[in-house]
Design an enzyme around this catalytic site. Structure first.
Site, mmCIF file in Angstrom:
data_model
loop_
_atom_site.group_PDB
_atom_site.id
_atom_site.type_symbol
_atom_site.label_atom_id
_atom_site.label_comp_id
_atom_site.label_asym_id
_atom_site.label_seq_id
_atom_site.Cartn_x
_atom_site.Cartn_y
_atom_site.Cartn_z
ATOM 1 N N GLU A 206 0.828 -1.204 0.000
ATOM 2 C CA GLU A 206 0.000 0.000 0.000
ATOM 3 C C GLU A 206 0.865 1.257 0.000
ATOM 4 O O GLU A 206 0.339 2.364 -0.009
ATOM 5 C CB GLU A 206 -0.927 0.009 1.211
ATOM 6 C CG GLU A 206 -1.923 -1.144 1.226
ATOM 7 C CD GLU A 206 -2.860 -1.090 2.409
ATOM 8 O OE1 GLU A 206 -3.941 -0.490 2.270
ATOM 9 O OE2 GLU A 206 -2.500 -1.635 3.471
ATOM 10 N N ARG A 208 5.135 2.748 -1.300
ATOM 11 C CA ARG A 208 5.981 2.844 -2.486
ATOM 12 C C ARG A 208 7.219 1.970 -2.366
ATOM 13 O O ARG A 208 7.985 2.081 -1.402
ATOM 14 C CB ARG A 208 6.400 4.300 -2.708
ATOM 15 C CG ARG A 208 7.154 4.509 -4.009
ATOM 16 C CD ARG A 208 7.458 5.966 -4.278
ATOM 17 N NE ARG A 208 8.577 6.437 -3.468
ATOM 18 C CZ ARG A 208 8.483 7.363 -2.540
ATOM 19 N NH1 ARG A 208 7.302 7.887 -2.255
ATOM 20 N NH2 ARG A 208 9.552 7.767 -1.868
ATOM 21 N N ALA A 249 1.971 2.600 8.323
ATOM 22 C CA ALA A 249 1.410 3.648 7.474
ATOM 23 C C ALA A 249 2.211 4.938 7.613
ATOM 24 O O ALA A 249 2.550 5.360 8.723
ATOM 25 C CB ALA A 249 -0.045 3.889 7.847
ATOM 26 N N GLU A 264 7.313 1.706 13.197
ATOM 27 C CA GLU A 264 6.065 2.290 13.676
ATOM 28 C C GLU A 264 5.482 3.262 12.652
ATOM 29 O O GLU A 264 6.207 3.929 11.919
ATOM 30 C CB GLU A 264 6.349 3.024 14.983
ATOM 31 C CG GLU A 264 5.162 3.687 15.640
ATOM 32 C CD GLU A 264 5.605 4.478 16.855
ATOM 33 O OE1 GLU A 264 5.197 4.110 17.967
ATOM 34 O OE2 GLU A 264 6.367 5.456 16.688
ATOM 35 N N ALA A 265 4.158 3.357 12.604
ATOM 36 C CA ALA A 265 3.487 4.284 11.695
ATOM 37 C C ALA A 265 4.020 5.699 11.871
ATOM 38 O O ALA A 265 4.200 6.178 12.991
ATOM 39 C CB ALA A 265 1.983 4.258 11.943
ATOM 40 N N GLY A 272 21.279 8.054 8.093
ATOM 41 C CA GLY A 272 21.991 8.911 9.026
ATOM 42 C C GLY A 272 21.237 9.237 10.299
ATOM 43 O O GLY A 272 21.750 9.984 11.150
ATOM 44 N N SER A 300 7.222 8.938 22.286
ATOM 45 C CA SER A 300 6.202 9.986 22.282
ATOM 46 C C SER A 300 6.443 11.057 23.339
ATOM 47 O O SER A 300 5.807 12.112 23.308
ATOM 48 C CB SER A 300 4.818 9.366 22.485
ATOM 49 O OG SER A 300 4.750 8.677 23.720
#
Length: 324
Positions: A206, A208, A249, A264-265, A272, A300
């Site tokens: 889904e 590239r 994603a 992770e999305a 680098g 986070s």
């Protein structure tokens, strides 16, 4: 079955050429590896009797002049004695692209050096290829009625020349000829696969897959995800993804992933990038390239890019979506 060490190839096909001799495309319905003894290297134009013997009785009627497009369709035989050597002309490039999409060779196993300089910019239309430099849509429509222009590029859509067994391609514009799609591969509408790149087993695409990138079996390239190639921007890393990986994603990588890795999305890992390890040390992501069982994530709280040992599972591919 893909030959891991191909040496030579031969095929008969139909080429579209301009009055000046510019080759717009060459379609090889049944390319094969290996060259018969005594075969002449390069491309030879076939006569009427040879067409039936090499291509079959149904192909003779396709050899013709097409004044509306300003081209002639001719029958040819192309022999490549050494696939490790760089392509020598346009027919040579087209045969190599067919070998990849027919899954006779795997990505990066044959030389594709200099292909852009050997290909012509073409207007790919519903009436067939037309030289972009002389293309006149009004003249073509006057001769043929409605004509759709799919794009102007040096590479065509794979599905116009090769449809591999056991795959799904939701949008034909998103897969170039020369893509290698293994059986069980699903390319969704926003997925993209470039030439000399692709999958080696059942995969969900889904995002590239750039030129030169290889994705292992049972891996998932999430929506909007990006895998860096080496065609532009000075990139030198040749990227591959192992088996059982998840590229989340809108994530991206400029390093290789080993088996059973997760990014992770929304997390982009370039060669680098500074990555914090569980012991608190910091390394460049390139030092982790190709390692198995890693989870890359953005903390986070601190915002630091982290690499952790994988625990648990990301769920793996849905087998029902890949029974193509």
């Amino acid at each position: 079955m893909t030959d891991s060490a191909p040496h030579s190839a031969v095929a008969a096909g139909l080429a579209t050429v301009t009055p000046a001799g510019t080759v717009l495309d060459t379609w090889y319905p049944e390319p094969r590896l290996g060259v018969p003894a005594g075969a002449r290297p390069g491309t030879t134009r076939l006569g009427a009797l040879e067409i039936s013997g090499e291509l079959g009785p149904d192909y003779g009627g396709l050899v013709r002049r097409d004044e509306s497009r300003g081209v002639e369709v001719i029958a040819v035989r192309t022999v490549i004695p050494d696939l490790a050597a760089a392509p020598v002309d346009t027919h040579d490039v087209w045969l190599r692209l067919h070998l990849l999409s027919h899954r006779l060779v795997s990505p990066r196993s044959i030389s594709m050096d200099g292909v852009f300089g050997l290909l012509t910019n073409v207007a790919w239309t519903s009436a067939g290829p037309v030289e972009a430099a002389t293309f006149n849509v009004h003249r073509l429509r006057a001769a043929l009625g409605h004509v759709t222009v799919f794009g102007v590029d040096k590479f065509p859509r794979m599905v116009d020349y090769v449809i591999p067994s056991g795959v799904r391609v939701a949008d034909g514009d998103r897969v170039r000829l020369g893509a290698h799609l293994a059986e069980g591969t699903t390319v969704m509408h926003e997925g993209f696969v470039n030439y000399n790149a692709g999958t080696l087993g059942p995969s969900m695409v889904e995002g590239r897959i750039s030129a030169g990138v290889v994705v292992g079996p049972n891996s998932d390239i999430g929506g909007g995800a990006s895998i860096m190639g080496t065609l532009s921007g000075g990139g030198k890393q040749v990227v591959s993804i192992g088996s059982g990986c998840l590229l989340g994603a809108n994530a991206g990588i400029g390093i290789s992933l080993g088996d059973n890795c997760v990014v992770e999305a929304g997390c982009y890992v370039t060669a680098g990038s500074r990555v914090t390890l569980p012991d608190g040390s910091v390394v460049k992501a390139a030092e982790l390239s190709g390692r198995d069982g890693l989870l890359f994530r953005r903390n986070s709280v601190s915002g630091a890019l982290e690499a952790l040992p994988r625990t648990g599972t990301w769920g793996e591919l849905n087998a029902q979506l890949h029974a193509n």
